[in-house]
Design a protein around this motif. Structure first.
Motif, PDB file in Angstrom:
ATOM      1  N   VAL A  19      27.116  29.400  25.320  1.00 46.24           N
ATOM      2  CA  VAL A  19      28.427  29.344  25.973  1.00 46.24           C
ATOM      3  C   VAL A  19      28.959  30.757  26.168  1.00 46.24           C
ATOM      4  O   VAL A  19      29.491  31.099  27.241  1.00 46.24           O
ATOM      5  CB  VAL A  19      29.410  28.496  25.140  1.00 46.24           C
ATOM      6  CG1 VAL A  19      30.802  28.524  25.765  1.00 46.24           C
ATOM      7  CG2 VAL A  19      28.920  27.054  25.024  1.00 46.24           C
ATOM      8  N   GLN A  20      28.814  31.575  25.141  1.00 42.81           N
ATOM      9  CA  GLN A  20      29.266  32.967  25.235  1.00 42.81           C
ATOM     10  C   GLN A  20      28.560  33.700  26.373  1.00 42.81           C
ATOM     11  O   GLN A  20      29.204  34.411  27.165  1.00 42.81           O
ATOM     12  CB  GLN A  20      28.991  33.679  23.903  1.00 42.81           C
ATOM     13  CG  GLN A  20      29.328  35.160  23.874  1.00 42.81           C
ATOM     14  CD  GLN A  20      30.800  35.395  23.645  1.00 42.81           C
ATOM     15  OE1 GLN A  20      31.611  34.470  23.796  1.00 42.81           O
ATOM     16  NE2 GLN A  20      31.170  36.604  23.278  1.00 42.81           N
ATOM     17  N   GLU A  21      27.259  33.513  26.480  1.00 42.91           N
ATOM     18  CA  GLU A  21      26.500  34.169  27.542  1.00 42.91           C
ATOM     19  C   GLU A  21      26.938  33.697  28.926  1.00 42.91           C
ATOM     20  O   GLU A  21      26.989  34.487  29.873  1.00 42.91           O
ATOM     21  CB  GLU A  21      25.004  33.906  27.350  1.00 42.91           C
ATOM     22  CG  GLU A  21      24.416  34.601  26.133  1.00 42.91           C
ATOM     23  CD  GLU A  21      23.019  34.110  25.791  1.00 42.91           C
ATOM     24  OE1 GLU A  21      22.484  33.277  26.571  1.00 42.91           O
ATOM     25  OE2 GLU A  21      22.473  34.547  24.772  1.00 42.91           O
ATOM     26  N   ARG A  22      27.284  32.437  29.029  1.00 45.10           N
ATOM     27  CA  ARG A  22      27.722  31.912  30.313  1.00 45.10           C
ATOM     28  C   ARG A  22      29.081  32.500  30.708  1.00 45.10           C
ATOM     29  O   ARG A  22      29.311  32.823  31.881  1.00 45.10           O
ATOM     30  CB  ARG A  22      27.791  30.382  30.277  1.00 45.10           C
ATOM     31  CG  ARG A  22      28.051  29.718  31.637  1.00 45.10           C
ATOM     32  CD  ARG A  22      26.961  30.032  32.650  1.00 45.10           C
ATOM     33  NE  ARG A  22      25.643  29.646  32.192  1.00 45.10           N
ATOM     34  CZ  ARG A  22      25.095  28.458  32.415  1.00 45.10           C
ATOM     35  NH1 ARG A  22      25.759  27.531  33.110  1.00 45.10           N
ATOM     36  NH2 ARG A  22      23.889  28.189  31.984  1.00 45.10           N
ATOM     37  N   VAL A  23      29.971  32.648  29.740  1.00 42.92           N
ATOM     38  CA  VAL A  23      31.273  33.268  30.022  1.00 42.92           C
ATOM     39  C   VAL A  23      31.081  34.708  30.493  1.00 42.92           C
ATOM     40  O   VAL A  23      31.729  35.161  31.451  1.00 42.92           O
ATOM     41  CB  VAL A  23      32.179  33.216  28.780  1.00 42.92           C
ATOM     42  CG1 VAL A  23      33.414  34.102  28.960  1.00 42.92           C
ATOM     43  CG2 VAL A  23      32.613  31.779  28.494  1.00 42.92           C
ATOM     44  N   VAL A  24      30.198  35.437  29.840  1.00 47.89           N
ATOM     45  CA  VAL A  24      29.911  36.813  30.251  1.00 47.89           C
ATOM     46  C   VAL A  24      29.375  36.827  31.687  1.00 47.89           C
ATOM     47  O   VAL A  24      29.759  37.680  32.499  1.00 47.89           O
ATOM     48  CB  VAL A  24      28.903  37.465  29.286  1.00 47.89           C
ATOM     49  CG1 VAL A  24      28.405  38.803  29.834  1.00 47.89           C
ATOM     50  CG2 VAL A  24      29.541  37.663  27.912  1.00 47.89           C
ATOM     51  N   ALA A  25      28.517  35.876  32.028  1.00 42.34           N
ATOM     52  CA  ALA A  25      27.970  35.792  33.390  1.00 42.34           C
ATOM     53  C   ALA A  25      29.069  35.459  34.399  1.00 42.34           C
ATOM     54  O   ALA A  25      29.099  36.023  35.508  1.00 42.34           O
ATOM     55  CB  ALA A  25      26.864  34.744  33.438  1.00 42.34           C
ATOM     56  N   TYR A  26      29.976  34.550  34.042  1.00 44.22           N
ATOM     57  CA  TYR A  26      31.094  34.231  34.927  1.00 44.22           C
ATOM     58  C   TYR A  26      31.935  35.482  35.200  1.00 44.22           C
ATOM     59  O   TYR A  26      32.344  35.736  36.339  1.00 44.22           O
ATOM     60  CB  TYR A  26      31.991  33.161  34.301  1.00 44.22           C
ATOM     61  CG  TYR A  26      31.405  31.777  34.201  1.00 44.22           C
ATOM     62  CD1 TYR A  26      30.297  31.380  34.952  1.00 44.22           C
ATOM     63  CD2 TYR A  26      31.968  30.828  33.341  1.00 44.22           C
ATOM     64  CE1 TYR A  26      29.779  30.099  34.844  1.00 44.22           C
ATOM     65  CE2 TYR A  26      31.463  29.542  33.230  1.00 44.22           C
ATOM     66  CZ  TYR A  26      30.363  29.184  33.978  1.00 44.22           C
ATOM     67  OH  TYR A  26      29.854  27.921  33.865  1.00 44.22           O
ATOM     68  N   ASN A  27      32.203  36.241  34.161  1.00 43.56           N
ATOM     69  CA  ASN A  27      33.021  37.446  34.334  1.00 43.56           C
ATOM     70  C   ASN A  27      32.332  38.468  35.234  1.00 43.56           C
ATOM     71  O   ASN A  27      32.984  39.166  36.011  1.00 43.56           O
ATOM     72  CB  ASN A  27      33.346  38.064  32.977  1.00 43.56           C
ATOM     73  CG  ASN A  27      34.453  37.322  32.257  1.00 43.56           C
ATOM     74  OD1 ASN A  27      35.289  36.670  32.885  1.00 43.56           O
ATOM     75  ND2 ASN A  27      34.472  37.402  30.936  1.00 43.56           N
ATOM     76  N   GLU A  28      31.019  38.536  35.150  1.00 44.75           N
ATOM     77  CA  GLU A  28      30.291  39.443  36.029  1.00 44.75           C
ATOM     78  C   GLU A  28      30.413  38.989  37.486  1.00 44.75           C
ATOM     79  O   GLU A  28      30.562  39.813  38.397  1.00 44.75           O
ATOM     80  CB  GLU A  28      28.824  39.507  35.611  1.00 44.75           C
ATOM     81  CG  GLU A  28      27.979  40.465  36.434  1.00 44.75           C
ATOM     82  CD  GLU A  28      28.412  41.923  36.332  1.00 44.75           C
ATOM     83  OE1 GLU A  28      27.945  42.728  37.164  1.00 44.75           O
ATOM     84  OE2 GLU A  28      29.224  42.266  35.437  1.00 44.75           O
ATOM     85  N   VAL A  29      30.388  37.690  37.716  1.00 41.24           N
ATOM     86  CA  VAL A  29      30.583  37.160  39.068  1.00 41.24           C
ATOM     87  C   VAL A  29      31.979  37.515  39.580  1.00 41.24           C
ATOM     88  O   VAL A  29      32.133  37.971  40.727  1.00 41.24           O
ATOM     89  CB  VAL A  29      30.381  35.632  39.091  1.00 41.24           C
ATOM     90  CG1 VAL A  29      30.877  35.039  40.405  1.00 41.24           C
ATOM     91  CG2 VAL A  29      28.919  35.281  38.869  1.00 41.24           C
ATOM     92  N   LEU A  30      32.997  37.302  38.750  1.00 42.41           N
ATOM     93  CA  LEU A  30      34.362  37.633  39.155  1.00 42.41           C
ATOM     94  C   LEU A  30      34.476  39.108  39.519  1.00 42.41           C
ATOM     95  O   LEU A  30      35.109  39.472  40.519  1.00 42.41           O
ATOM     96  CB  LEU A  30      35.335  37.294  38.023  1.00 42.41           C
ATOM     97  CG  LEU A  30      35.455  35.808  37.652  1.00 42.41           C
ATOM     98  CD1 LEU A  30      36.348  35.647  36.421  1.00 42.41           C
ATOM     99  CD2 LEU A  30      35.998  34.978  38.807  1.00 42.41           C
ATOM    100  N   ARG A  31      33.859  39.964  38.723  1.00 40.45           N
ATOM    101  CA  ARG A  31      33.899  41.402  38.984  1.00 40.45           C
ATOM    102  C   ARG A  31      33.214  41.740  40.301  1.00 40.45           C
ATOM    103  O   ARG A  31      33.750  42.485  41.133  1.00 40.45           O
ATOM    104  CB  ARG A  31      33.232  42.163  37.834  1.00 40.45           C
ATOM    105  CG  ARG A  31      33.317  43.682  37.975  1.00 40.45           C
ATOM    106  CD  ARG A  31      32.403  44.384  36.993  1.00 40.45           C
ATOM    107  NE  ARG A  31      30.998  44.157  37.314  1.00 40.45           N
ATOM    108  CZ  ARG A  31      30.340  44.815  38.270  1.00 40.45           C
ATOM    109  NH1 ARG A  31      30.958  45.720  39.008  1.00 40.45           N
ATOM    110  NH2 ARG A  31      29.066  44.558  38.493  1.00 40.45           N
ATOM    111  N   GLU A  32      32.021  41.200  40.502  1.00 37.54           N
ATOM    112  CA  GLU A  32      31.233  41.544  41.690  1.00 37.54           C
ATOM    113  C   GLU A  32      31.897  41.046  42.977  1.00 37.54           C
ATOM    114  O   GLU A  32      31.966  41.798  43.965  1.00 37.54           O
ATOM    115  CB  GLU A  32      29.834  40.946  41.565  1.00 37.54           C
ATOM    116  CG  GLU A  32      28.967  41.613  40.509  1.00 37.54           C
ATOM    117  CD  GLU A  32      27.618  40.935  40.349  1.00 37.54           C
ATOM    118  OE1 GLU A  32      26.769  41.486  39.627  1.00 37.54           O
ATOM    119  OE2 GLU A  32      27.410  39.841  40.932  1.00 37.54           O
ATOM    120  N   VAL A  33      32.359  39.832  42.976  1.00 41.66           N
ATOM    121  CA  VAL A  33      32.977  39.284  44.190  1.00 41.66           C
ATOM    122  C   VAL A  33      34.285  40.000  44.493  1.00 41.66           C
ATOM    123  O   VAL A  33      34.577  40.339  45.650  1.00 41.66           O
ATOM    124  CB  VAL A  33      33.195  37.765  44.049  1.00 41.66           C
ATOM    125  CG1 VAL A  33      33.959  37.216  45.254  1.00 41.66           C
ATOM    126  CG2 VAL A  33      31.857  37.044  43.896  1.00 41.66           C
TER     127      VAL A  33
END
Length: 305
Positions: free
Chosen positions: A236-250
């Motif tokens: 779950v933690q890794e998925r949250v980190v991945a979501y945040n990377e998407v938010l940053r990139e977009v």
């Protein structure tokens, strides 16, 4: 003599006419070079001061719309299992929270020129519709906090895939830009759910409330420290980190979008800042901290890295 003089005048005029287009082209090339930051000024011999471009980001927006999930609705901040939008970090009017809207617009301005379109339980698939609603008001600023419910599922296997998360966020930005091309967007990172689990699990009442089904993928069997439970929380933690990377990139692709640089994810909520009913959602104190972070990011001269 008259014919020779006339001939010389004709040849001189022809030469001038030939040179003028070359000079004009060179001048235009010098202007373009100057825009690109090259040595066009020296070549042209110009000493005119450069024009400072108008900043794209307005640090003093005069209206705010909020989209997102239960955190932005103030869920469980005032009473059990109930929204409390007046304490929302983004658009609330509670004087103890001093929401982003209040800090930017003052109490009366926040009441008249802010709108909260967030929905408790919303996942990012709902964000395009929320953005479309926000665009109707043509606000100067839209705040986004979304993603916790995409990770908080009944099991880790049901979490929103990263590719789907990206597609929904990109669609949300397109929906906003279709009607509000100049609206600014402040994007909050998804909170650190694992740290919230670590903080809240020390409260016996909180652990009992969690058994009702709040964020099972992270909070389920809160005291289980077996290898399987540890692996589940890590996923779950890794998925949250991945979501945040998407938010940053977009967000980085849009000149009028600012990501918080992971400020909310990095913030260490204490027990005093969590809801006294579920020890997971921010209480009034936690909402005030979120408002502080947002105000700092929105009014900063430069976005966080």
């Amino acid at each position: 003599m008259q014919n020779r003089s006339a001939g010389r005048r004709s040849r001189t005029a022809a030469a001038v006419l030939t040179v003028l287009p070359v000079v004009a082209v060179a001048a235009l090339a010098g202007c373009d070079a100057g825009k690109d930051g090259t040595a066009g000024e020296a070549a042209a011999g110009s000493h005119r001061p450069s024009v400072t471009p108008t900043p794209v980001w307005d640090r003093s927006p005069e209206s705010v719309a909020a989209v997102g999930d239960s955190i932005t609705r103030g869920f469980d901040a005032c009473s059990v299992l109930t929204d409390c939008p007046e304490v929302s970090w983004a658009t609330g009017t509670d004087s103890r929270v001093r929401s982003l809207a209040v800090r930017l617009l003052g109490p009366s301005g926040a009441a008249a020129h802010s709108w909260n379109h967030a929905e408790t339980g919303a996942r990012i698939s709902r964000l395009p519709e929320q953005m479309a609603l926000a665009a109707e008001q043509r606000p100067d600023l839209v705040t986004v906090m979304i993603g916790a419910n995409d990770a908080c599922r009944d099991s880790a296997s049901l979490m929103t895939p990263v590719a789907d998360f990206r597609a929904s966020f990109e669609a949300s930005m397109r929906r906003l830009r279709a009607k509000a091309p100049k609206t600014q967007v402040y994007v909050s990172s998804v909170p650190d759910l694992k740290r919230l689990w670590s903080t809240g699990r020390s409260n016996p009442l909180g652990r009992q409330i969690w058994k009702l089904g709040i964020c099972k993928s992270m909070l389920g069997q809160a005291d289980d420290m077996s290898a399987g439970a540890v692996a589940r929380r890590s996923s779950v933690q890794e998925r949250v980190v991945a979501y945040n990377e998407v938010l940053r990139e977009v967000c980085a692709k849009d000149l009028r979008c600012r990501y918080d640089g992971g400020a909310v994810f990095d913030y260490r909520f204490t027990g005093e800042q969590l809801s006294q009913w579920d020890w997971f959602h921010p209480g009034r104190n936690g909402q005030a901290r979120l408002a502080e972070i947002a105000y700092r990011e929105v009014t900063a001269r430069k976005p966080s890295a």
